[in-house]
Design a protein around this motif. Structure first.
Motif, PDB file in Angstrom:
ATOM      1  N   GLY A  39       0.912  -0.771  -0.292  1.00 25.33           N
ATOM      2  CA  GLY A  39       0.033   0.243   0.301  1.00 25.33           C
ATOM      3  C   GLY A  39       1.067   1.443   0.085  1.00 25.33           C
ATOM      4  N   PHE A  93       0.051   8.907   1.996  1.00 24.55           N
ATOM      5  CA  PHE A  93      -1.250   9.361   3.175  1.00 24.55           C
ATOM      6  C   PHE A  93      -2.706   9.804   3.100  1.00 24.55           C
ATOM      7  CE2 PHE A  93       2.619   5.960   4.285  1.00 24.55           C
ATOM      8  CZ  PHE A  93       1.408   5.099   5.048  1.00 24.55           C
ATOM      9  N   TYR A 141      -5.840  10.360   5.913  1.00 16.49           N
ATOM     10  CA  TYR A 141      -4.987  10.165   6.835  1.00 16.49           C
ATOM     11  C   TYR A 141      -4.717  12.119   7.722  1.00 16.49           C
ATOM     12  CZ  TYR A 141      -5.177   5.282   6.951  1.00 16.49           C
ATOM     13  OH  TYR A 141      -5.399   4.442   6.171  1.00 16.49           O
ATOM     14  N   TRP A 152      -2.128  -1.574   9.642  1.00 18.40           N
ATOM     15  CA  TRP A 152      -3.088  -0.564   9.193  1.00 18.40           C
ATOM     16  C   TRP A 152      -4.210  -0.090  10.543  1.00 18.40           C
ATOM     17  CZ3 TRP A 152      -2.018   2.250   5.521  1.00 18.40           C
ATOM     18  CH2 TRP A 152      -1.518   2.926   4.398  1.00 18.40           C
ATOM     19  N   ASN A 186      -5.531   2.882  11.242  1.00 17.17           N
ATOM     20  CA  ASN A 186      -7.354   3.600  10.541  1.00 17.17           C
ATOM     21  C   ASN A 186      -7.408   3.675  12.374  1.00 17.17           C
ATOM     22  OD1 ASN A 186      -6.782   3.174   8.657  1.00 17.17           O
ATOM     23  ND2 ASN A 186      -7.587   1.176   8.125  1.00 17.17           N
TER      24      ASN A 186
END
Length: 469
Positions: free
Chosen positions: A244, A251, A256, A301, A305
């Motif tokens: 990713g 990002f 984010y 991740w 998150n």
């Protein structure tokens, strides 16, 4: 702790996107400088003139600005200091810690072949020649590295690392065109910028030994070394595109928040007890480079998150409204002047479940959509059923009579209506949500109603009630 003599630096090359590893290195340098009351500096290592474009340099500035890592002094550009690098080599030649090597390309290749066969490093025959023996041909300048003994790196993360000097070659300081090499330029710049702690990735650990010899060759004290472990993907392998996002800009584009990234990056190789969520002030107070672990960190991740959702829930709605509006514009969603204030009003009702600002944008579409709504097939089926339509009509009357239009009041209205109808919320809740959103994501019923306001909510109910079967 306060030691104003501490100076750290980040020294990226403007040859592409700012990698997450570089961002973590910048953060650790920034944290340590703030923790000690010292300085955090930026040097742009732009000696690759073809790749070091103005746009590439701006990528560095933008990445650090987005992360909120501001340098304490004007950035230094390495390419502008080439004359000083050459002067340092002149000083080493005068001290006898460097020498001119006149080997031809063919002679160098022969020496490399012999060195490989004998299991040793390359040593030029010009190492011990008198400078007066110089022929009239191109040369490089090499470090006259010690052959015996050890070079020891007392690394703040790796511990004591020992290099045998016999395994360290006489690295080139100046090329035949007179241009300085990386290791030389780094040493001279770090020394003259007053850098006391070199905190960087452990892929530079071998360079630390070579750079220590250059420091010694110039009669300078080397800095404190701290080499950070790499960041791996979730599967434990070196981070790559298959895992990713890798670049800071990615990002940001994925929704984010910078404060979430700072918190998350700080946890990649460092921590404070069991604390998962902490402010910048707490991180500055707690951080010590000696507490960084030596094992590679893994990108997770789910944890990122979770952190981002926390910071979304804590953020100022007006700030989030600006970010969400930018996302809508990038998607060509039509916005008008009143939408920014509307977004700020809606966001508190929809942000609890949003892991990113992209998801937050998805959750606000229902409130920005113009009437009459375009219903999805599933939403239309929910509201055109005769029994449901009749019940929605009675609910509309109950809602219109609500004394105030806030979440507690509307929750009471909905519960009271369910009791009066002798049914559960499931008998009309999905249809009400469909009438308010057209089938797009929406918050809980009371939150959706308050988000839209009384007039808009009742108007959307009227539109739904008028749909044909």
């Amino acid at each position: 702790m306060s030691d104003s003599s501490v100076v750290t630096r980040i020294a990226p090359s403007p040859t592409g996107a700012m990698h997450i590893g570089t961002a973590r290195t910048a953060l650790f340098n920034w944290l340590y400088a703030r923790h000690t009351g010292g300085k955090f500096l930026l040097r742009v290592e732009d000696t690759d003139r073809e790749r070091s474009t103005e746009a590439a340099v701006q990528v560095i500035f933008d990445g650090l600005a987005w992360l909120g890592l501001e340098a304490d002094e004007t950035p230094v550009f390495q390419a502008a200091r080439a004359d000083r690098h050459v002067k340092a080599v002149d000083e080493m030649l005068a001290r006898g810690s460097a020498y001119r090597d006149y080997m031809t390309p063919d002679e160098l290749e022969t020496e490399r072949t012999n060195a490989r066969a004998e299991g040793r490093v390359v040593r030029s025959p010009w190492r011990d020649h008198s400078p007066n023996d110089a022929p009239d041909r191109p040369f490089v300048v090499r470090l006259k590295a010690p052959i015996e003994g050890e070079t020891v790196i007392d690394d703040q993360v790796k511990g004591r690392v020992v290099f045998q000097n016999k395994d360290l070659d006489d690295l080139i300081l100046l090329r035949t065109d007179g241009s300085p090499t990386y290791n030389l330029a780094v040493v001279v710049d770090d020394h003259e910028m007053g850098v006391t702690h070199v905190i960087r990735g452990d892929d530079h650990l071998n360079n630390a030994a070579r750079q220590t010899l250059i420091y010694q060759g110039l009669g300078w004290a080397p800095p404190v070394w701290a080499h950070l472990p790499l960041i791996h993907g979730p599967d434990g392998t070196k981070l790559s595109k298959r895992h990713g996002a890798q670049a800071v800009s990615e990002f940001a584009d994925m929704g984010y928040l910078p404060e979430a990234m700072r918190n998350y990056l700080a946890k990649l190789g460092w921590g404070h007890g069991d604390d998962e969520i902490f402010s910048d002030e707490q991180a500055i107070g707690w951080f010590d480079i000696k507490d960084v672990v030596g094992a590679p960190a893994r990108l997770d991740w789910a944890k990122l998150n979770h952190l981002n959702n926390h910071y979304i829930r804590q953020a100022d709605p007006a700030r989030l409204a600006g970010l969400v509006a930018a996302i809508h514009r990038s998607r060509d969603f039509p916005l008008h002047d009143g939408h920014l204030a509307q977004l700020a009003h809606v966001i508190p009702f929809v942000r609890d479940g949003a892991k990113t600002t992209l998801e937050l944008a998805d959750a606000t579409v229902f409130a920005l959509s113009r009437r009459p709504l375009a219903f999805t097939d599933k939403a239309r089926e929910l509201v055109v059923n005769d029994e449901t339509r009749a019940r929605l009509g009675r609910l509309r009357t109950a809602l219109a009579a609500a004394p105030t239009w806030d979440v507690p009041t509307l929750e009471n209205v909905n519960r009271g209506f369910a009791e009066s109808e002798g049914v559960g919320m499931g008998k009309f809740g999905p249809a009400l949500r469909a009438a308010l959103s057209g089938g797009t994501p929406a918050p809980d019923l009371a939150g959706a109603l308050v988000s839209l306001g009384k007039d808009e909510s009742l108007a959307r109910l009227d539109d739904a009630l008028s749909l044909g079967g």
